[in-house]
Motif scaffolding. Structure first.
Motif, short mmCIF file in Angstrom:
data_model
loop_
_atom_site.label_atom_id
_atom_site.label_comp_id
_atom_site.label_asym_id
_atom_site.label_seq_id
_atom_site.Cartn_x
_atom_site.Cartn_y
_atom_site.Cartn_z
N SER A 35 0.81 -1.21 0.00
CA SER A 35 0.00 0.00 0.00
C SER A 35 0.85 1.27 0.00
O SER A 35 0.32 2.37 0.06
CB SER A 35 -0.92 0.01 1.22
OG SER A 35 -0.16 0.20 2.40
N HIS A 48 -1.16 3.68 2.40
CA HIS A 48 -2.47 4.23 2.08
C HIS A 48 -3.62 3.28 2.41
O HIS A 48 -3.55 2.09 2.15
CB HIS A 48 -2.49 4.56 0.58
CG HIS A 48 -3.75 5.23 0.13
ND1 HIS A 48 -4.04 6.53 0.45
CD2 HIS A 48 -4.79 4.77 -0.60
CE1 HIS A 48 -5.20 6.85 -0.08
NE2 HIS A 48 -5.67 5.80 -0.72
N LEU A 50 -5.18 1.84 5.05
CA LEU A 50 -4.96 0.61 5.82
C LEU A 50 -6.20 0.13 6.54
O LEU A 50 -6.32 -1.04 6.89
CB LEU A 50 -3.82 0.81 6.81
CG LEU A 50 -2.47 1.14 6.19
CD1 LEU A 50 -1.44 1.41 7.28
CD2 LEU A 50 -2.00 0.04 5.26
#
Length: 173
Positions: A35, A48, A50
């Motif tokens: 991410s 990003h 999560l």
């Protein structure tokens, strides 16, 4: 009438916190390379999306809190669980200390036998809305947590007390 597992105290095993094992209850918050995005001219790694905060009901909003948890003593009796029907709740340690995460699946409006996870000091959790969990369980010393949850009108807390508690033995690192 008590369940068979409530006739004597049950000991709960402590498992490592992993995304797959925790998936039925919410998300594990940790630096996931999949991410990661570079931002700010390449000087910052952003991990990003999560977890997703949930807040339902008229006038509800997502808020950020600081919780300071005192450590629990062991063996520890899990005699209650709680859930928040109107919003999610996330806990991320900012003291860098491990903590215990205790969750249960719903069984007809009450928590089933709890499951216990050991979260590292670099992992957090996001409990989905309406997930049974035990209140914050700091280990070893007083620890601070960044907590994101719901604020607003409506009853966002439901508690359940077990007739016979479950027991967690001393966690081993």
């Amino acid at each position: 009438m008590p369940r068979a597992s409530e006739t004597l105290s049950d000991f709960l095993d402590i498992r490592p916190l992993t995304r797959s094992a925790f998936a039925p209850f919410g998300e594990v918050i940790e630096a996931d390379p999949a991410s990661m995005r570079l931002i700010n001219g390449g000087t910052t790694e952003r991990f990003h999306a999560l977890a997703a905060a949930e807040a339902s009901g008229e006038g509800a909003r997502v808020i950020i809190n600081l919780f300071r948890g005192r450590p629990r003593s062991f063996p520890y009796e899990v005699d209650m669980m709680e859930r928040h029907p109107l919003g999610s709740q996330s806990f991320s340690p900012i003291s860098g200390r491990p903590f215990l995460v205790v969750v249960s699946e719903d069984e007809g409006g009450r928590p089933s036998k709890p499951q216990v996870f050991l979260a590292r000091g670099d992992q957090g959790v996001n409990y989905r809305r309406n997930v049974w969990h035990h209140p914050l369980m700091a280990l070893g010393q007083t620890s601070d947590f960044l907590v994101i949850d719901r604020d607003g009108p409506g009853n966002n807390l439901e508690e359940f007390f077990f007739e016979i508690p479950y027991v967690i033995k001393e966690p081993t690192p």
